[in-house]
Design a protein around this motif. Structure first.
Motif, PDB file in Angstrom:
ATOM      1  N   ARG A   1      -5.416  11.589  -0.677  1.00 57.17           N
ATOM      2  CA  ARG A   1      -6.469  12.181  -1.159  1.00 57.17           C
ATOM      3  C   ARG A   1      -6.536  13.591  -2.277  1.00 57.17           C
ATOM      4  NH1 ARG A   1     -11.894  13.723  -0.548  1.00 57.17           N
ATOM      5  NH2 ARG A   1     -12.955  12.640  -1.940  1.00 57.17           N
TER       6      ARG A   1
ATOM      7  N   ASN B   1       2.148   2.107  -3.583  1.00 52.61           N
ATOM      8  CA  ASN B   1       1.510   2.395  -4.193  1.00 52.61           C
ATOM      9  C   ASN B   1       0.797   3.990  -4.629  1.00 52.61           C
ATOM     10  OD1 ASN B   1      -1.346   1.108  -5.838  1.00 52.61           O
ATOM     11  ND2 ASN B   1      -2.049   1.890  -4.559  1.00 52.61           N
ATOM     12  N   PHE B   2       0.887   4.037  -2.932  1.00 49.34           N
ATOM     13  CA  PHE B   2       0.445   5.828  -2.908  1.00 49.34           C
ATOM     14  C   PHE B   2       2.387   6.406  -2.726  1.00 49.34           C
ATOM     15  CE2 PHE B   2      -3.547   4.096  -1.168  1.00 49.34           C
ATOM     16  CZ  PHE B   2      -4.252   3.926  -2.126  1.00 49.34           C
ATOM     17  N   GLY B   3       2.963   5.974  -3.267  1.00 48.84           N
ATOM     18  CA  GLY B   3       4.178   7.321  -3.097  1.00 48.84           C
ATOM     19  C   GLY B   3       4.832   6.651  -2.027  1.00 48.84           C
TER      20      GLY B   3
ATOM     21  N   GLN C   1      -4.998  -3.427   5.278  1.00 50.96           N
ATOM     22  CA  GLN C   1      -6.206  -2.220   4.408  1.00 50.96           C
ATOM     23  C   GLN C   1      -6.385  -1.330   5.145  1.00 50.96           C
ATOM     24  OE1 GLN C   1      -9.548  -5.396   5.217  1.00 50.96           O
ATOM     25  NE2 GLN C   1      -9.593  -5.783   3.092  1.00 50.96           N
TER      26      GLN C   1
ATOM     27  N   ALA D   1      -3.704   1.022   4.109  1.00 57.74           N
ATOM     28  CA  ALA D   1      -4.123   1.574   2.578  1.00 57.74           C
ATOM     29  C   ALA D   1      -5.168   2.429   3.084  1.00 57.74           C
ATOM     30  CB  ALA D   1      -4.943   0.342   2.098  1.00 57.74           C
ATOM     31  N   VAL D   2      -6.455   2.789   4.014  1.00 55.45           N
ATOM     32  CA  VAL D   2      -7.341   3.600   4.116  1.00 55.45           C
ATOM     33  C   VAL D   2      -6.634   4.884   4.754  1.00 55.45           C
ATOM     34  CG1 VAL D   2      -9.592   3.629   4.948  1.00 55.45           C
ATOM     35  CG2 VAL D   2      -9.228   1.504   3.978  1.00 55.45           C
TER      36      VAL D   2
ATOM     37  N   PRO E   1     -12.596   4.047  10.267  1.00 53.53           N
ATOM     38  CA  PRO E   1     -13.616   4.770  10.896  1.00 53.53           C
ATOM     39  C   PRO E   1     -14.032   3.154  10.359  1.00 53.53           C
ATOM     40  CG  PRO E   1     -13.752   5.575   8.285  1.00 53.53           C
ATOM     41  CD  PRO E   1     -11.947   5.583   8.725  1.00 53.53           C
TER      42      PRO E   1
ATOM     43  N   TYR F   1      -4.192   6.236   2.008  1.00 53.32           N
ATOM     44  CA  TYR F   1      -5.406   6.597   0.299  1.00 53.32           C
ATOM     45  C   TYR F   1      -6.202   8.136   0.987  1.00 53.32           C
ATOM     46  CZ  TYR F   1      -9.679   7.898  -2.157  1.00 53.32           C
ATOM     47  OH  TYR F   1     -10.508   8.636  -2.695  1.00 53.32           O
ATOM     48  N   GLU F   2      -6.582   8.205   2.203  1.00 52.18           N
ATOM     49  CA  GLU F   2      -7.102   9.799   2.359  1.00 52.18           C
ATOM     50  C   GLU F   2      -5.593  10.394   2.419  1.00 52.18           C
ATOM     51  OE1 GLU F   2      -9.854  10.569   3.667  1.00 52.18           O
ATOM     52  OE2 GLU F   2      -8.960  12.276   3.261  1.00 52.18           O
TER      53      GLU F   2
ATOM     54  N   LEU G   1     -10.411  10.866  10.308  1.00 50.86           N
ATOM     55  CA  LEU G   1      -9.287  10.113   9.856  1.00 50.86           C
ATOM     56  C   LEU G   1      -9.331  11.579   8.817  1.00 50.86           C
ATOM     57  CD1 LEU G   1      -7.352   8.275   8.598  1.00 50.86           C
ATOM     58  CD2 LEU G   1      -8.914   7.184   7.471  1.00 50.86           C
ATOM     59  N   GLU G   2     -10.499  11.875   8.171  1.00 48.44           N
ATOM     60  CA  GLU G   2      -9.935  12.946   6.552  1.00 48.44           C
ATOM     61  C   GLU G   2      -9.836  14.499   7.519  1.00 48.44           C
ATOM     62  OE1 GLU G   2     -13.023  11.187   7.604  1.00 48.44           O
ATOM     63  OE2 GLU G   2     -14.607  12.124   6.952  1.00 48.44           O
TER      64      GLU G   2
ATOM     65  N   ALA H   1       0.580  -1.384  -0.291  1.00 48.70           N
ATOM     66  CA  ALA H   1      -0.205  -0.034   0.144  1.00 48.70           C
ATOM     67  C   ALA H   1       0.777   1.266  -0.090  1.00 48.70           C
ATOM     68  CB  ALA H   1      -0.784  -0.015   1.260  1.00 48.70           C
TER      69      ALA H   1
END
Lengths: 245, 245
Positions: A163, A32-34, A152, A155-156, A140, A159-160, A98-99, A29
């Motif tokens: 984003r 994948n997201f750098g 996971q 990853a989440v 969440p 990703y946030e 999270l956000e 992950a």
């Protein structure tokens, strides 16, 4: 005007991971997201070696650094964020969605390294682990669901973070103290408190965590931390040199 | 005013999944984020049985429905969205960034079922699979990274869907045709085109996919689909009853 997000300033810290598949998934992950800096605290040894030597293991994983303690793994960071999925646990820390948490991490990454901590698969982060954190971020979950698997959750969260690929430019910020410095303050303070009889020898672990949280909450600027250290060292010398009892 | 997100209207469709761990992880992410309808198309049989019978398998997984084809798995949906991580593949579909695509899915979920398709671990969704989709959503990846693992891709997409727990209230929307109806239109049209010699027997698979995309792009309202079906059946009867050659 926007400032590019400095992905290489994030340290993803996995505390005592047990499952090599999860280690591999977390690393995957990340690439994948750098993100590139994976740190592993006190891993279950076989798991770490297995994951690292797997055919096609991500470069992130082969480059991972190993640390014996959370304190050492986050020493160069000015912000340390713990992750949790648990909602009923009694927490001593501010808890961010999270956000919103990710937004603050992005802001901090524009100026200095940030550590994002993930606990072990079964028990999450311990109170001792959490005491190194400035605040916590909640991954969440719906209703009473158990926590996500580690790969996971990583990853989440990542990703946030990516984003929005940019963050609003921030004012020139004051330089914050590293966790290495705030930890030194904590230890000097604890030493001083123990030596002076404020903290009973048996109760020192809970007291240490409480102190650590206290210092982190102050969110010290770097020069202030230096000032504190100077003061505490002086105090410590004094309490140690005075006759007992 | 906001309308609550109808999570139970989403169908997560895994097409020919191979790895039982990925099936389990996808199901876990679903229950973690509050989704319940898992559909599996043509799974590698042992994997599906293994994942389903695993101790502690999520209810989502034991309740999963199995379908022999994508067409049947999405028949009750008015919107079918494919996921992809690949950027260099030639695509015949509109491609949406995850955050924008999720917004459209949330909007559609307020009125009718939506299918979200994930391909197999190795090859993703085939052109035939994709031809059932209205548009595609890209799971973000950095640089030339390979795709994410399936469980993580599902987690990230579902997280984006529930990221805001509400969507702006929408105007009373016209009822869209289900995928079952648009597929019937596609097949009737193809049959008519083959019978009439427009489509060569050897080229029918590519032609079928092309037609399917065409019909999906029209985004038909339910009454329009009925009208089309009536017209096509009549045409089909006509072309079939006319003498060959």
């Amino acid at each position: 005007m926007t400032t590019p997000l400095k992905l290489d300033r994030l340290r993803v810290v996995l505390v005592t991971p047990h499952n090599p598949l999860n280690l591999g998934a977390a690393a995957r992950a990340m690439s994948n997201f750098g993100f590139s800096h994976l740190r592993v605290v006190n891993p279950y040894d076989v798991a770490f070696r297995t994951a690292r030597s797997a055919v096609g293991a991500a470069k992130v994983l082969t480059d991972a650094q190993e640390f014996p303690s959370v304190a050492e793994a986050v020493a160069d960071c000015t912000l340390v964020v713990g992750t949790t999925a648990v909602r009923h646990r009694e927490l001593h820390h501010p808890l961010q969605r999270l956000e919103y948490g990710a937004r603050q991490i992005r802001k901090q990454l524009t100026s200095s390294p940030v550590a994002l901590l993930f606990g072990s698969e079964k028990v999450g982060l311990s109170n001792e682990d959490l005491s190194h954190c400035h605040w916590l971020m909640r991954v969440p979950a719906y209703g009473d669901q158990i926590s996500m698997n580690l790969g996971q959750a990583v990853a989440v969260c990542l990703y946030e973070l990516i984003r929005k690929g940019r963050t609003p430019s921030t004012r020139a910020k004051e330089k914050l103290a590293t966790s290495g410095k705030t930890e030194l303050i904590t230890r000097n303070l604890l030493d001083a408190l123990q030596t002076s009889g404020y903290v009973k020898p048996g109760a020192s672990s809970a007291a240490e965590e409480k102190l650590r949280r206290l210092i982190r909450r102050h969110n010290m600027a770097a020069p202030d931390a230096e000032l504190w250290l100077g003061m505490l060292r002086q105090i410590l010398w004094k309490v140690k040199s005075s006759p007992t009892g």
